[in-house]
Motif scaffolding. Structure first.
Motif, PDB file in Angstrom:
ATOM      1  N   ALA A 101      14.775   5.468   4.296  1.00 15.95           N
ATOM      2  CA  ALA A 101      14.031   4.583   5.199  1.00 15.95           C
ATOM      3  C   ALA A 101      12.728   4.090   4.585  1.00 15.95           C
ATOM      4  CB  ALA A 101      13.739   5.312   6.510  1.00 15.95           C
ATOM      5  N   ALA A 102      12.256   4.766   3.523  1.00 12.54           N
ATOM      6  CA  ALA A 102      10.941   4.423   2.975  1.00 12.54           C
ATOM      7  C   ALA A 102      10.870   3.008   2.391  1.00 12.54           C
ATOM      8  CB  ALA A 102      10.522   5.457   1.937  1.00 12.54           C
ATOM      9  N   PRO A 103      11.816   2.596   1.517  1.00 16.09           N
ATOM     10  CA  PRO A 103      11.690   1.231   0.978  1.00 16.09           C
ATOM     11  C   PRO A 103      11.802   0.152   2.048  1.00 16.09           C
ATOM     12  CG  PRO A 103      13.775   2.239   0.308  1.00 16.09           C
ATOM     13  CD  PRO A 103      12.933   3.321   0.895  1.00 16.09           C
ATOM     14  N   LEU A 104      12.677   0.381   3.035  1.00 17.68           N
ATOM     15  CA  LEU A 104      12.789  -0.588   4.130  1.00 17.68           C
ATOM     16  C   LEU A 104      11.485  -0.667   4.905  1.00 17.68           C
ATOM     17  CD1 LEU A 104      14.421  -2.500   5.910  1.00 17.68           C
ATOM     18  CD2 LEU A 104      15.260  -0.500   7.175  1.00 17.68           C
ATOM     19  N   GLY A 105      10.862   0.488   5.141  1.00 15.75           N
ATOM     20  CA  GLY A 105       9.591   0.503   5.860  1.00 15.75           C
ATOM     21  C   GLY A 105       8.490  -0.212   5.108  1.00 15.75           C
ATOM     22  N   ALA A 106       8.451  -0.023   3.778  1.00 17.30           N
ATOM     23  CA  ALA A 106       7.421  -0.685   2.978  1.00 17.30           C
ATOM     24  C   ALA A 106       7.583  -2.208   3.021  1.00 17.30           C
ATOM     25  CB  ALA A 106       7.466  -0.180   1.547  1.00 17.30           C
ATOM     26  N   PHE A 107       8.825  -2.674   2.871  1.00 21.73           N
ATOM     27  CA  PHE A 107       9.063  -4.125   2.964  1.00 21.73           C
ATOM     28  C   PHE A 107       8.706  -4.646   4.354  1.00 21.73           C
ATOM     29  CE2 PHE A 107      12.133  -3.707  -0.680  1.00 21.73           C
ATOM     30  CZ  PHE A 107      11.475  -4.579  -1.523  1.00 21.73           C
ATOM     31  N   LEU A 108       9.087  -3.888   5.378  1.00 27.41           N
ATOM     32  CA  LEU A 108       8.782  -4.294   6.753  1.00 27.41           C
ATOM     33  C   LEU A 108       7.276  -4.346   6.979  1.00 27.41           C
ATOM     34  CD1 LEU A 108       9.791  -4.920   9.633  1.00 27.41           C
ATOM     35  CD2 LEU A 108       9.810  -2.456  10.069  1.00 27.41           C
ATOM     36  N   GLY A 109       6.559  -3.363   6.424  1.00 25.70           N
ATOM     37  CA  GLY A 109       5.112  -3.367   6.547  1.00 25.70           C
ATOM     38  C   GLY A 109       4.487  -4.598   5.926  1.00 25.70           C
ATOM     39  N   GLY A 110       5.011  -5.006   4.766  1.00 29.69           N
ATOM     40  CA  GLY A 110       4.492  -6.203   4.122  1.00 29.69           C
ATOM     41  C   GLY A 110       4.685  -7.441   4.964  1.00 29.69           C
ATOM     42  N   VAL A 111       5.877  -7.574   5.557  1.00 27.69           N
ATOM     43  CA  VAL A 111       6.158  -8.743   6.395  1.00 27.69           C
ATOM     44  C   VAL A 111       5.268  -8.747   7.639  1.00 27.69           C
ATOM     45  CG1 VAL A 111       7.916  -9.882   7.804  1.00 27.69           C
ATOM     46  CG2 VAL A 111       8.525  -8.950   5.563  1.00 27.69           C
TER      47      VAL A 111
ATOM     48  N   VAL B 299       3.224  -8.692  -1.253  1.00 32.44           N
ATOM     49  CA  VAL B 299       3.175  -8.346  -2.673  1.00 32.44           C
ATOM     50  C   VAL B 299       2.749  -6.890  -2.862  1.00 32.44           C
ATOM     51  CG1 VAL B 299       2.023  -8.826  -4.872  1.00 32.44           C
ATOM     52  CG2 VAL B 299       2.756 -10.717  -3.410  1.00 32.44           C
ATOM     53  N   VAL B 300       1.712  -6.478  -2.142  1.00 29.22           N
ATOM     54  CA  VAL B 300       1.192  -5.114  -2.286  1.00 29.22           C
ATOM     55  C   VAL B 300       2.178  -4.093  -1.731  1.00 29.22           C
ATOM     56  CG1 VAL B 300      -0.658  -3.549  -1.611  1.00 29.22           C
ATOM     57  CG2 VAL B 300      -1.195  -5.903  -2.268  1.00 29.22           C
ATOM     58  N   ALA B 301       2.728  -4.359  -0.550  1.00 31.00           N
ATOM     59  CA  ALA B 301       3.655  -3.407   0.069  1.00 31.00           C
ATOM     60  C   ALA B 301       4.946  -3.275  -0.725  1.00 31.00           C
ATOM     61  CB  ALA B 301       3.970  -3.844   1.500  1.00 31.00           C
ATOM     62  N   SER B 302       5.351  -4.325  -1.409  1.00 32.19           N
ATOM     63  CA  SER B 302       6.588  -4.271  -2.192  1.00 32.19           C
ATOM     64  C   SER B 302       6.513  -3.252  -3.317  1.00 32.19           C
ATOM     65  CB  SER B 302       6.902  -5.661  -2.766  1.00 32.19           C
ATOM     66  OG  SER B 302       7.192  -6.578  -1.730  1.00 32.19           O
ATOM     67  N   LEU B 303       5.308  -2.976  -3.814  1.00 32.81           N
ATOM     68  CA  LEU B 303       5.175  -1.958  -4.847  1.00 32.81           C
ATOM     69  C   LEU B 303       5.642  -0.605  -4.318  1.00 32.81           C
ATOM     70  CD1 LEU B 303       4.022  -1.329  -7.746  1.00 32.81           C
ATOM     71  CD2 LEU B 303       1.987  -0.521  -6.550  1.00 32.81           C
ATOM     72  N   SER B 304       5.209  -0.234  -3.117  1.00 27.30           N
ATOM     73  CA  SER B 304       5.653   1.021  -2.506  1.00 27.30           C
ATOM     74  C   SER B 304       7.156   1.012  -2.265  1.00 27.30           C
ATOM     75  CB  SER B 304       4.917   1.257  -1.187  1.00 27.30           C
ATOM     76  OG  SER B 304       3.538   1.428  -1.402  1.00 27.30           O
ATOM     77  N   ALA B 305       7.692  -0.144  -1.884  1.00 24.94           N
ATOM     78  CA  ALA B 305       9.125  -0.240  -1.636  1.00 24.94           C
ATOM     79  C   ALA B 305       9.913   0.029  -2.913  1.00 24.94           C
ATOM     80  CB  ALA B 305       9.467  -1.620  -1.084  1.00 24.94           C
ATOM     81  N   PHE B 306       9.509  -0.576  -4.023  1.00 25.08           N
ATOM     82  CA  PHE B 306      10.220  -0.364  -5.284  1.00 25.08           C
ATOM     83  C   PHE B 306      10.062   1.073  -5.771  1.00 25.08           C
ATOM     84  CE2 PHE B 306      10.234  -5.023  -5.622  1.00 25.08           C
ATOM     85  CZ  PHE B 306      11.515  -5.230  -6.103  1.00 25.08           C
ATOM     86  N   ALA B 307       8.910   1.685  -5.522  1.00 29.01           N
ATOM     87  CA  ALA B 307       8.698   3.066  -5.956  1.00 29.01           C
ATOM     88  C   ALA B 307       9.553   4.045  -5.165  1.00 29.01           C
ATOM     89  CB  ALA B 307       7.221   3.432  -5.829  1.00 29.01           C
ATOM     90  N   SER B 308       9.790   3.766  -3.885  1.00 29.66           N
ATOM     91  CA  SER B 308      10.557   4.681  -3.038  1.00 29.66           C
ATOM     92  C   SER B 308      12.050   4.372  -3.027  1.00 29.66           C
ATOM     93  CB  SER B 308      10.017   4.650  -1.615  1.00 29.66           C
ATOM     94  OG  SER B 308      10.053   3.329  -1.081  1.00 29.66           O
TER      95      SER B 308
ATOM     96  N   PRO C 179      -1.502   1.311  -6.690  1.00 35.76           N
ATOM     97  CA  PRO C 179      -1.844   0.372  -5.604  1.00 35.76           C
ATOM     98  C   PRO C 179      -3.134  -0.402  -5.872  1.00 35.76           C
ATOM     99  CG  PRO C 179      -1.164   2.484  -4.697  1.00 35.76           C
ATOM    100  CD  PRO C 179      -1.313   2.672  -6.174  1.00 35.76           C
ATOM    101  N   LEU C 180      -4.135   0.264  -6.465  1.00 38.29           N
ATOM    102  CA  LEU C 180      -5.371  -0.452  -6.785  1.00 38.29           C
ATOM    103  C   LEU C 180      -5.113  -1.553  -7.805  1.00 38.29           C
ATOM    104  CD1 LEU C 180      -7.897   2.537  -7.039  1.00 38.29           C
ATOM    105  CD2 LEU C 180      -7.896   0.721  -5.304  1.00 38.29           C
TER     106      LEU C 180
END
Length: 416
Positions: A353-363, A44-53, A32-33
């Motif tokens: 639910a994790a990747p959807l949540g990460a994308f949603l968080g980014g938006v 852009v940042v939140a999408s990294l978590s989405a792809f990882a999960s 993330p850093l």
């Protein structure tokens, strides 16, 4: 520690797990850093978590069938070697300046895939290495070192290494996985039961999903945890942007904040038997969702790093308490012959639910702002807890346990 009585073979697996989990903890901070150093865009940042999960959604079910058919040592070697090589290449890309966000997304997805395979394989590998009387010691040791290495040692180490040289944590991360591979390679091969070529692994997958969905209590717990996983992913996909923007935090402080959560997690795990006996499993699980909502609301208003650290300790404590109670609840209520398949179905619903949540968080982060997103997540968690009061409670747990006890008595009578 008593786990050392499990024998030298298990000790190698334990050391391999420790090495791999330290690598996971380093990457949990450093990746993330790294993406935040390229872009401050929340999507852009939140999408990294989405792809990882995302691999947890895509591969959990098929990997479960694969683990039952192939040699587990080989699967662990492949998973850890792949992670070591990929992270070595990432370190080279960082050192030479050949870095792009798309590369990080692809890497996060492949690393998440390897982690999904490794975690599922390791869980089934332990009984083949340890005598029955040492299973509790072995699993307890693996869990304790996993939390300590992945959340307590790795994150601050990743922050320190990143602050010293951005490519350094990924080089150390690669070496940790390659060291884990060497230890696993020394283990004896332990293939699982080989299914008949005509036996459909998909039938077993469907059976696990159907059983979970037909059980009113566990279905409700799975749905509630899927929702909280979505909210948690939305919040913590953005947390690196939020934390590093605070005065005096930076990469090292970010790692220390994650470590505060790990301290709470360990304490929660230790206190979970007492809390469960005192308040009951249903009340503990539902109460954890109320606490989660309060944590998110706290993140939306607090500014001082010490107060945020205290809030993350509470978050980790809550996660440790409820996580242990939920696992024990499934173990008591699911028939032994279905635990693997139902457990896979449960993880599929929750992890999905994790990747959807990460994308949603980014938006939401880009549209509303970071603190506003935390506030929305907190409000939704409180609403969810209220909606599930009638479904997840101590009475529902007691009814489910009574049904299990009745089935056990009937089974005993039929054998007589």
């Amino acid at each position: 520690m008593r786990a050392w009585r499990a024998g030298p073979t298990f000790r190698r697996l334990w050391l391999a797990s420790t090495s791999a989990n330290i690598g996971d903890g380093i990457g949990k901070t450093a990746l993330p850093l790294l993406v935040a150093s390229i872009s401050r865009d929340p999507i852009v940042v939140a999408s990294l978590s989405a792809f990882a999960s995302l691999p947890g959604l895509v591969f959990t079910l098929p990997f479960g069938a694969l683990i039952d058919r192939l040699d587990r040592r080989t699967l662990l070697v492949v998973a850890h070697t792949a992670r070591g090589v990929l992270l070595g290449l990432l370190a080279l890309a960082v050192f030479t300046g050949h870095l792009h966000v798309a590369l990080l997304y692809g890497l996060a997805f492949v690393l998440g895939t390897a982690e999904t395979l490794a975690d599922g394989t390791a869980e089934t590998f332990v009984p083949s290495l340890v005598e029955n009387e040492h299973l509790e010691d072995a699993n307890g040791a693996l869990y304790a070192t996993s939390v300590t290495s992945n959340e307590f040692v790795g994150p601050p180490l990743g922050g320190l290494l990143f602050a010293a040289l951005p490519g350094l944590p990924f080089l150390v991360n690669a070496l940790s996985f390659l060291g884990s591979t060497a230890l696993i390679w020394a283990l004896p091969g332990r293939p699982a039961r080989h299914s008949s070529p005509r036996e459909s692994w998909w039938r077993g997958v469907v059976e696990g999903l159907k059983w979970l969905w037909s059980h009113a209590l566990l279905r409700s717990v799975a749905l509630l945890m899927a929702l909280t996983t979505l909210l948690d992913a939305a919040v913590f996909a953005l947390f690196v942007l939020f934390a590093t923007a605070l005065p005096g935090v930076g990469p090292v402080g970010y790692g220390l904040l994650l470590t505060a959560g790990a301290v709470g997690h360990i304490l929660g795990s230790l206190l979970s038997p007492y809390v469960s006996r005192r308040f009951g499993a249903g009340r503990t699980v539902l109460g954890s969702v109320f606490v989660l909502g309060l944590v998110y609301l706290g993140l939306s208003v607090l500014h001082a790093p010490p107060l945020l650290a205290a809030l993350l300790v509470l978050d980790g404590l809550n996660l440790g308490l409820s996580g242990v109670v939920r696992v024990a609840l499934r173990q008591r209520l699911v028939p032994p012959e279905l635990r693997g398949r139902v457990g896979g179905a449960y993880r599929f619903m929750v992890a999905g639910a994790a990747p959807l949540g990460a994308f949603l968080g980014g938006v939401l982060g880009q549209t509303l702002g970071l603190r506003e997103t935390f506030a929305v997540a907190g409000g939704l968690a409180l609403v969810a807890a209220v909606l599930f009061v009638g479904r997840v409670n101590n009475r529902a747990v007691a009814r489910a346990q009574e049904w299990v006890d009745a089935q056990t008595r009937l089974s005993s009578l039929s054998r007589e």
